[in-house]
Design a protein around this motif. Structure first.
Motif, PDB file in Angstrom:
ATOM      1  N   UNK A  93       0.818  -1.416  -0.046  1.00  0.00           N
ATOM      2  CA  UNK A  93       0.130  -0.018   0.078  1.00  0.00           C
ATOM      3  C   UNK A  93       0.758   1.237  -0.012  1.00  0.00           C
ATOM      4  N   UNK A  94       2.058   1.168   0.457  1.00  0.00           N
ATOM      5  CA  UNK A  94       2.850   2.582   0.701  1.00  0.00           C
ATOM      6  C   UNK A  94       4.421   2.393   0.224  1.00  0.00           C
ATOM      7  N   UNK A  95       4.883   1.047   0.004  1.00  0.00           N
ATOM      8  CA  UNK A  95       6.311   0.942  -0.155  1.00  0.00           C
ATOM      9  C   UNK A  95       6.700   0.451  -1.470  1.00  0.00           C
ATOM     10  N   UNK A  96       5.768   0.479  -2.375  1.00  0.00           N
ATOM     11  CA  UNK A  96       6.298   0.218  -3.885  1.00  0.00           C
ATOM     12  C   UNK A  96       5.073   1.109  -4.901  1.00  0.00           C
ATOM     13  N   UNK A  97       5.838   1.547  -6.042  1.00  0.00           N
ATOM     14  CA  UNK A  97       5.133   2.266  -6.835  1.00  0.00           C
ATOM     15  C   UNK A  97       5.474   1.890  -8.201  1.00  0.00           C
ATOM     16  N   UNK A  98       4.432   1.352  -8.915  1.00  0.00           N
ATOM     17  CA  UNK A  98       4.661   1.063 -10.480  1.00  0.00           C
ATOM     18  C   UNK A  98       4.965   2.355 -11.363  1.00  0.00           C
ATOM     19  N   UNK A  99       6.059   1.934 -12.249  1.00  0.00           N
ATOM     20  CA  UNK A  99       6.436   3.026 -13.124  1.00  0.00           C
ATOM     21  C   UNK A  99       6.182   2.525 -14.560  1.00  0.00           C
ATOM     22  N   UNK A 100       6.400   3.228 -15.457  1.00  0.00           N
ATOM     23  CA  UNK A 100       6.273   2.918 -16.924  1.00  0.00           C
ATOM     24  C   UNK A 100       7.709   2.767 -17.367  1.00  0.00           C
ATOM     25  N   UNK A 101       8.251   1.581 -16.796  1.00  0.00           N
ATOM     26  CA  UNK A 101       9.486   1.422 -17.134  1.00  0.00           C
ATOM     27  C   UNK A 101      10.565   2.146 -16.083  1.00  0.00           C
ATOM     28  N   UNK A 102      11.488   1.409 -15.696  1.00  0.00           N
ATOM     29  CA  UNK A 102      12.475   1.989 -14.438  1.00  0.00           C
ATOM     30  C   UNK A 102      13.241   3.291 -14.863  1.00  0.00           C
ATOM     31  N   UNK A 103      13.315   3.423 -16.218  1.00  0.00           N
ATOM     32  CA  UNK A 103      13.966   4.401 -16.539  1.00  0.00           C
ATOM     33  C   UNK A 103      13.312   5.763 -16.267  1.00  0.00           C
ATOM     34  N   UNK A 104      12.007   5.812 -16.466  1.00  0.00           N
ATOM     35  CA  UNK A 104      11.498   7.279 -16.015  1.00  0.00           C
ATOM     36  C   UNK A 104      11.589   7.395 -14.536  1.00  0.00           C
ATOM     37  N   UNK A 105      11.792   6.257 -13.699  1.00  0.00           N
ATOM     38  CA  UNK A 105      12.165   6.575 -12.402  1.00  0.00           C
ATOM     39  C   UNK A 105      13.226   7.301 -11.902  1.00  0.00           C
ATOM     40  N   UNK A 106      14.182   7.339 -12.782  1.00  0.00           N
ATOM     41  CA  UNK A 106      15.583   7.902 -12.662  1.00  0.00           C
ATOM     42  C   UNK A 106      15.158   9.621 -12.867  1.00  0.00           C
ATOM     43  N   UNK A 107      14.238   9.999 -13.660  1.00  0.00           N
ATOM     44  CA  UNK A 107      13.720  11.419 -13.669  1.00  0.00           C
ATOM     45  C   UNK A 107      12.907  11.757 -12.750  1.00  0.00           C
ATOM     46  N   UNK A 108      11.989  10.733 -12.166  1.00  0.00           N
ATOM     47  CA  UNK A 108      11.014  11.252 -10.953  1.00  0.00           C
ATOM     48  C   UNK A 108      11.829  11.348  -9.767  1.00  0.00           C
ATOM     49  N   UNK A 109      12.768  10.570  -9.432  1.00  0.00           N
ATOM     50  CA  UNK A 109      13.542  10.679  -8.209  1.00  0.00           C
ATOM     51  C   UNK A 109      14.461  11.827  -8.495  1.00  0.00           C
ATOM     52  N   UNK A 110      15.123  12.338  -9.390  1.00  0.00           N
ATOM     53  CA  UNK A 110      15.635  13.424  -9.375  1.00  0.00           C
ATOM     54  C   UNK A 110      15.014  14.598  -9.491  1.00  0.00           C
ATOM     55  N   UNK A 111      13.765  14.456  -9.924  1.00  0.00           N
ATOM     56  CA  UNK A 111      13.038  15.714  -9.784  1.00  0.00           C
ATOM     57  C   UNK A 111      12.358  16.086  -8.462  1.00  0.00           C
ATOM     58  N   UNK A 112      12.412  14.835  -7.897  1.00  0.00           N
ATOM     59  CA  UNK A 112      11.805  14.946  -6.351  1.00  0.00           C
ATOM     60  C   UNK A 112      12.770  15.339  -5.492  1.00  0.00           C
ATOM     61  N   UNK A 113      14.048  15.251  -5.542  1.00  0.00           N
ATOM     62  CA  UNK A 113      14.866  15.433  -4.313  1.00  0.00           C
ATOM     63  C   UNK A 113      15.974  16.378  -4.537  1.00  0.00           C
TER      64      UNK A 113
END
Length: 381
Positions: A93-113
């Motif tokens: 419920x709180x410790x996993x988030x699906x992504x449209x490919x893990x590559x977009x996660x690199x951008x999301x993490x960078x923009x978030x932090x």
């Protein structure tokens, strides 16, 4: 006159985007190109995965907007997968988030932090997207060396000598791309301790764990990792679903809430049918991985012969989807070497330099190529 954003001055077009145009031009001219450069699985997903997406098309909610957090059953499948494969417990419920490919996660993490003045530790050699995304969000890349003599693992003594006062994120990737080096639990423990000591978010990019690897690991196997780490994973390599664009990011609730703030402003949810296919893939047992690795093992053994024909050396214990080969000492340029082979033998191999300056003197072969094509490449020499 309309000008582009200044941030574009900090990055170049992705190497493969440019190089494949050249390769495709040669193909259009009738050249018999053998592409050993790209890590895009050529094997098919399991038939049950394809059936799952097909059978979902008539579901009532199949064609609606989907949740930004994905179907609850997909998140459950992801956390169950981590429990079964890594013995790691995560709250779906709180410790996993699906992504449209893990590559977009690199951008999301960078923009978030990351803020403009923040710095980011990036492996050299390593996946080029870590640096390009850091540049795009106007943070500063700080490269840390990985070298063969240290088994392509972080040198923590050297890291401690750096000015870390502005470092916010450290990117790691084990099993390592491009070298195929594998981390141990002790290395992950050192990474977590390092992150805690210096208040640095450790992000492990982990898409290659199940390819020719007898000891799959997650950074969350280390006690206390949730306090300071995130992990990206993907179904692209392990389940032959690269074009489906299914990945995930795992970590504590606070970190993922920050990532979700970014993600929810950038898409409108993953297609329902793809989520259903991903759920089916994540339920496959060890026989699936064994069958995939049997194919990759045969290909790797053939590619070792090609590597030897080129006078290169390699680590037969490396894991993942590639062979990282060291060029003979008399070769001055990795890019010059692969360009010569492309022109003379119509074979495309990746130069190590695209992964960083420590990639000079190395080339990379992909296992995503049929045995017959590898045999054909061998015959050309």
């Amino acid at each position: 006159m309309i000008t582009t954003a200044d941030r574009l001055n900090s990055v170049q077009e992705y190497y493969f985007s440019k190089k494949l145009r050249e390769v495709n031009q040669m193909l259009s001219e009738g050249k018999p190109i053998i592409n050993m450069g790209i890590g895009s699985p050529d094997l098919l997903p399991h038939f049950s995965v394809v059936n799952a997406i097909q059978n979902s098309m008539n579901d009532k909610k199949a064609h609606e907007y989907q949740s930004y957090q994905g179907l609850p059953e997909l998140r459950k499948a992801m956390t169950t997968f981590y429990q079964n494969q890594f013995n790691v417990s995560m709250d779906f419920a709180s410790e996993v988030l699906p992504l449209m490919g893990s590559k977009e996660g690199i951008m999301h993490v960078s923009m978030a932090f990351l803020n403009k003045s923040d710095e980011v530790l990036i492996p050299n050699p390593g996946y080029p997207t870590y640096a390009s995304v850091t540049e795009l969000v106007q943070a500063k890349p700080v490269f840390y060396d990985l070298i063969e003599e240290n088994n392509w693992l972080p040198d923590f003594e050297a890291l401690e000598k750096l000015d870390l006062s502005k470092v916010k994120i450290m990117w790691v990737c084990y099993p390592h791309m491009p070298t195929g080096a594998n981390a141990t639990k002790e290395v992950f423990e050192k990474l977590i301790a390092f992150g805690k000591k210096h208040h640095i978010l450790i992000v492990n990019d982990n898409p290659y764990s199940f390819v020719l690897n007898r000891n799959p690991m997650s950074i969350f196997q280390v006690e206390g990792a949730k306090e300071i780490a995130l992990e990206l994973n993907s179904l692209s390599k392990s389940f032959n679903m690269s074009g489906w664009r299914v990945g995930m990011i795992l970590g504590n609730k606070t970190f993922l809430e920050a990532v979700l703030k970014v993600k929810s402003n950038m898409d409108s949810g993953m297609f329902y049918g793809i989520q259903k296919g991903a759920i089916e893939a994540l339920s496959l047992d060890k026989n699936w991985f064994e069958s995939q690795n049997e194919v990759y093992s045969k290909r790797r053994n053939l590619l070792f012969k090609l590597v030897e024909k080129l006078g290169c050396s390699y680590d037969e214990k490396s894991v993942g989807l590639f062979i990282w080969a060291k060029l003979p000492k008399d070769i001055a340029s990795s890019e010059g070497f692969i360009d010569e082979i492309l022109i003379e033998k119509n074979i495309f191999i990746t130069p190590g330099t695209i992964f960083g300056s420590n990639g000079e003197g190395y080339i990379r072969f992909s296992l995503c190529i049929e045995e017959e094509k590898i045999k054909e490449a061998l015959a050309r020499f």
